[in-house]
Design a protein around this motif. Structure first.
Motif, PDB file in Angstrom:
ATOM      1  N   UNK A   1      30.686  51.613  -8.808  1.00 24.50           N
ATOM      2  CA  UNK A   1      31.908  51.972  -8.078  1.00 24.50           C
ATOM      3  C   UNK A   1      33.153  51.459  -8.792  1.00 24.50           C
ATOM      4  N   UNK A   2      34.310  51.964  -8.354  1.00 27.40           N
ATOM      5  CA  UNK A   2      35.588  51.451  -8.843  1.00 27.40           C
ATOM      6  C   UNK A   2      35.644  49.939  -8.652  1.00 27.40           C
ATOM      7  N   UNK A   3      35.225  49.491  -7.460  1.00 22.56           N
ATOM      8  CA  UNK A   3      35.286  48.065  -7.138  1.00 22.56           C
ATOM      9  C   UNK A   3      34.410  47.245  -8.070  1.00 22.56           C
ATOM     10  N   UNK A   4      33.239  47.778  -8.396  1.00 21.36           N
ATOM     11  CA  UNK A   4      32.343  47.070  -9.313  1.00 21.36           C
ATOM     12  C   UNK A   4      33.022  46.831 -10.661  1.00 21.36           C
ATOM     13  N   UNK A   5      33.673  47.873 -11.160  1.00 23.55           N
ATOM     14  CA  UNK A   5      34.318  47.768 -12.484  1.00 23.55           C
ATOM     15  C   UNK A   5      35.530  46.848 -12.406  1.00 23.55           C
ATOM     16  N   UNK A   6      36.331  47.008 -11.357  1.00 27.32           N
ATOM     17  CA  UNK A   6      37.514  46.150 -11.187  1.00 27.32           C
ATOM     18  C   UNK A   6      37.107  44.691 -11.070  1.00 27.32           C
ATOM     19  N   UNK A   7      36.050  44.416 -10.307  1.00 28.05           N
ATOM     20  CA  UNK A   7      35.572  43.039 -10.166  1.00 28.05           C
ATOM     21  C   UNK A   7      35.082  42.485 -11.498  1.00 28.05           C
ATOM     22  N   UNK A   8      34.440  43.341 -12.290  1.00 24.96           N
ATOM     23  CA  UNK A   8      33.890  42.890 -13.572  1.00 24.96           C
ATOM     24  C   UNK A   8      34.980  42.443 -14.538  1.00 24.96           C
ATOM     25  N   UNK A   9      36.167  43.045 -14.430  1.00 18.83           N
ATOM     26  CA  UNK A   9      37.272  42.668 -15.320  1.00 18.83           C
ATOM     27  C   UNK A   9      38.292  41.777 -14.616  1.00 18.83           C
ATOM     28  N   UNK A  10      38.015  41.433 -13.341  1.00 12.69           N
ATOM     29  CA  UNK A  10      38.912  40.552 -12.601  1.00 12.69           C
ATOM     30  C   UNK A  10      40.277  41.159 -12.356  1.00 12.69           C
TER      31      UNK A  10
ATOM     32  N   UNK B   1      45.049  47.979  -7.476  1.00 13.17           N
ATOM     33  CA  UNK B   1      46.335  48.565  -7.845  1.00 13.17           C
ATOM     34  C   UNK B   1      46.536  48.600  -9.343  1.00 13.17           C
ATOM     35  N   UNK B   2      46.250  47.479 -10.015  1.00 10.28           N
ATOM     36  CA  UNK B   2      46.376  47.430 -11.471  1.00 10.28           C
ATOM     37  C   UNK B   2      45.347  48.323 -12.145  1.00 10.28           C
ATOM     38  N   UNK B   3      44.178  48.413 -11.532  1.00  4.06           N
ATOM     39  CA  UNK B   3      43.118  49.254 -12.076  1.00  4.06           C
ATOM     40  C   UNK B   3      43.560  50.713 -12.104  1.00  4.06           C
TER      41      UNK B   3
END
Length: 199
Positions: free
Chosen positions: A37-46, A50-52
């Protein structure tokens, strides 16, 4: 904003985008496109959502970037093999031995190209042709190597045979986790290439 700051900002944006693509590539490989998910990827890069979204508006856009990166990495790998050895036999065997070089990842998650192609085919996803293009890169490169061995019209068929071997072996490697079997089969396939060249 001064020009120097602009340059740094642009460089920082490119670096962040590359970090997102690298994280997405790993997660898609390990978990599959559908389960990433989007959240998985965003969490992986911290990164905040919004920035994502500043870098990628959709998950499909990330997938396109991942496939582009894989195509570029494949080209670089093939060019590297070509630079390391003049002998087409050594080059073909370098491809075959990728099962050993990337053994741990393949044992755990399968072939990154094959697994992505299979998933996108089932989803009838628009990005499927781009994923298949990576296989085409391998096919065409191997065809050139077999042509260098003087195999002429049968060169592409031989290239596809090597591809079929690598995909079948990768699938069984993931299923049985048998390192010894894979090493034996890789040696046998390389021996077949040497025999073919001697004919």
């Amino acid at each position: 904003m001064p020009p120097e700051t602009n340059r740094k900002g642009a460089k920082g944006g490119r670096a962040t985008r590359s970090e997102i693509v690298a994280a997405a590539d790993r997660l898609i490989y390990e978990s599959g496109y559908g389960d990433t998910s989007f959240s998985d990827i965003a969490d992986a890069v911290g990164m905040s959502r919004g920035n994502f979204y500043y870098h990628f508006r959709t998950k499909d856009a990330i997938l396109d970037a991942v496939i582009d990166e894989r195509q570029a990495a494949t080209r670089a790998m093939l060019e590297g093999w070509a630079a390391e050895a003049d002998d087409p036999i050594a080059r073909i065997c370098a491809f075959i031995r990728i099962l050993i070089v990337n053994g741990e990842k393949i044992r755990e998650h399968g072939c990154p190209v094959g697994t992505l192609c299979n998933e996108l085919a089932k989803l009838d996803h628009n990005a499927f042709p781009g994923a298949v293009e990576i296989f085409a890169q391998f096919r065409d490169w191997l065809t050139e190597r077999f042509t260098e061995l003087g195999r002429g019209e049968e060169a592409q068929g031989l290239a596809l045979r090597v591809l079929a071997f690598s995909q079948g072996a990768a699938t069984l490697y993931t299923a049985f986790r048998d390192d010894t079997w894979v090493a034996t089969e890789v040696d046998r396939m390389c021996a077949w290439v040497h025999e073919l060249a001697a004919q």
